[in-house]
Design a protein around this motif. Sequence first.
Motif, PDB file in Angstrom:
ATOM      1  N   TYR A 122      -4.976  -5.986   6.734  1.00  0.00           N
ATOM      2  CA  TYR A 122      -4.693  -6.071   5.303  1.00  0.00           C
ATOM      3  C   TYR A 122      -5.823  -5.429   4.508  1.00  0.00           C
ATOM      4  O   TYR A 122      -5.585  -4.620   3.597  1.00  0.00           O
ATOM      5  N   THR A 150       3.142  -1.189   6.475  1.00  0.00           N
ATOM      6  CA  THR A 150       1.763  -1.615   6.274  1.00  0.00           C
ATOM      7  C   THR A 150       1.679  -3.134   6.239  1.00  0.00           C
ATOM      8  O   THR A 150       2.643  -3.805   5.833  1.00  0.00           O
ATOM      9  N   THR A 154      -0.691  -4.361   4.385  1.00  0.00           N
ATOM     10  CA  THR A 154      -1.265  -4.563   3.056  1.00  0.00           C
ATOM     11  C   THR A 154      -0.125  -4.738   2.059  1.00  0.00           C
ATOM     12  O   THR A 154       0.293  -3.796   1.373  1.00  0.00           O
ATOM     13  N   ARG A 206      -6.155  -1.556   4.430  1.00  0.00           N
ATOM     14  CA  ARG A 206      -5.087  -0.800   3.762  1.00  0.00           C
ATOM     15  C   ARG A 206      -4.446   0.210   4.722  1.00  0.00           C
ATOM     16  O   ARG A 206      -4.090   1.324   4.335  1.00  0.00           O
ATOM     17  N   GLU A 254       0.836  -1.194   0.000  1.00  0.00           N
ATOM     18  CA  GLU A 254       0.000   0.000   0.000  1.00  0.00           C
ATOM     19  C   GLU A 254       0.878   1.253   0.000  1.00  0.00           C
ATOM     20  O   GLU A 254       1.687   1.461   0.905  1.00  0.00           O
TER      21      GLU A 254
END
Length: 664
Positions: A609, A261, A263, A612, A255
């Motif tokens: 996840y 992150t 993500t 984000r 992300e």
Amino acid sequence: MSVLQPRAGNADLSARIEPPLSQTVGYIVVVLIGMIIAFVMMMITKVLTITVGEDNKKTEMFMTANRTVRTGLTTSAVISSWLWSTALLGSGLVGYTYGVAGPFWFAAGCSPMIVFFALLGISCKRKIPEAHTSLEVVRVRYGRIAHIVYMILCLINNIFACTNMLLGASAVIASMTGMHIIAATFLLPVGVALYTFVGGIKATFLTDYFHTVVILIVGCYFSVKAFTYPEIGSIGRLYDLVKAASERHPVAGNEQGTYLTMTSKDAILFGILHLCANFGLVVMDTSYFIKAFSASPAAVVPGYTLGGIAYFAIPWGVGTIMSSVALGLENQPVFPTYPRRMTTSEVSNGLVVPYAALTLAGKGGAAAVVLIIFMAVTSTLSAQVIAVSSIISFDIYREYFNKSATDRQIIHWSHFGVVFFALFSAGFSTMLYYAGADLQWTLYMLGVVTCPGIFPMAFTVLWRRQNTIAAITSPVLGLITGMAVWLGTAQRFHGEVTVSSTGQVLPCVYGTVASAFSPILYSVAITYLAGPQNYDWADFQKERLALEKLGDDLTTGHHNKDNSAVISEEQSTPLKDRTKELKRWGRIAAFWSIATFLGHWVLWPLPMYAARYIFSKGFFIAWLVVAIIWLWGTMLVATFYPLFDGGIQQMRQVYQYWKKRREI
């Protein structure tokens, strides 16, 4: 795909830094310290033989420690079993590559299956208490053809597990000391072979404890040292450094390209890959079954559950801290590779953690990493060696060459197995090294060859319907399927089948998932097409596998020096009540297996996840504080629990024995 991808590990070795330590240091750690540890363990084994009757000339003691290992030592051994050099080096590797998501998914790929093994372990203790290895269980239920098939699968698992450990450890030792990498590869197993040769599984448990304590103390040291280092100073400052690294080198698939992150597409793919591969490593590793058989029935579930949950903090905490240090300081003169970034080869050979340690503590940090990597690889290698030794002595020699083998003969072949596999694993690792493989290649592709037997093996002790044809053919078909998918996707995505292409993330994920889950379909389909079995679990207990009488119950008590059983409170309980108690432990194991998977794989990471979410400074501080507290808690549990749970009592027994001798 991520910025840094695995490829042949020997291409740009010339770009590595000058070794901060001399070759002498390398040989002192690998040879001298290895010999000292081996000597100490042999002396302890001798003392325990004299004082409390733990006679390693008896097969049951050599292979299963008379099935009396308590919860504390079991917990320590479980933590140690996963303290591979891969755990220390690989978690830093994926942290450097993917950011904070990497070490988390590394840890989450280990803890659920360790806890799940408590269910398999207690099921084996209840249904076939006299077994020494998982392969004996397969043979009793399905016969010799299945026995041979699973023996080959387990040996493949052990070989690749050892290769993964040795490739990573020898690369680090060579990089930090200048020691020749092949010399490190062959010398690392020497001390292991010595103390395992003499002490058997009990020596493995004791060295597991000692090595785990040292490794965790060093890990906790770096968790403090990182934030007293002048260029960092605090967790908040480390956050700023990692954030700046994200801006310099954004990560494709993360992300906004940030390291901060959960993500991360490649990180979650690695998590899936690592989860499946580690299920294979646990279920198809006979050393795990040996340790479960060695533990007393009341120690299996709490030992594996506590060990699995405690272990989570090591790759998560150490991996996050050390990879963040490397990312944050890589562009500063204090970092060993400055002014360049770490090369692909350096990353894939697991040098993120050593370089971070060298930055934080200079040559002392480099020496500390060499020491803990040495201890990690020798401790886990000991378990692999004893596992293969048990296969050679029990599943090959005793079953196919000498059904009436004596203690002395089995111990002789166990010793042969220890020496043979120590040499073979070093030779196989050397072959792969010259073929261009490295730590990251073996870390990624491991599941393709270790996963096919997961569910057929689990069904052997958990599902009475699986028939013999399904048990034999489903793992073989699964291995063929996984290999075909792995090589096919490497060709499809990268246009060639080479060491480099087969070590990429996507081919390894597809191949590992195919290897792991296709045997479920094969097993169920073949079982119902050929006719389900209705196996009577009581038939397991008709087979006499132990060389000594274990008693008329499901447990084995401690033994006096004359080898007479000491009847414990647990043994004096009626058989019906003991069976009921083991079933209760089975339900507890099932609960914790599900809870650990949901916690570490679903409820915690997946919402992060999907959201984000990019870590704020406050959240990053909280993230690391929790990881550090968990890491220190693991260190305290692994250090003191075994002492309070039987260790002090056994030391008191030794003291009382020598006191009586002096009085005489």
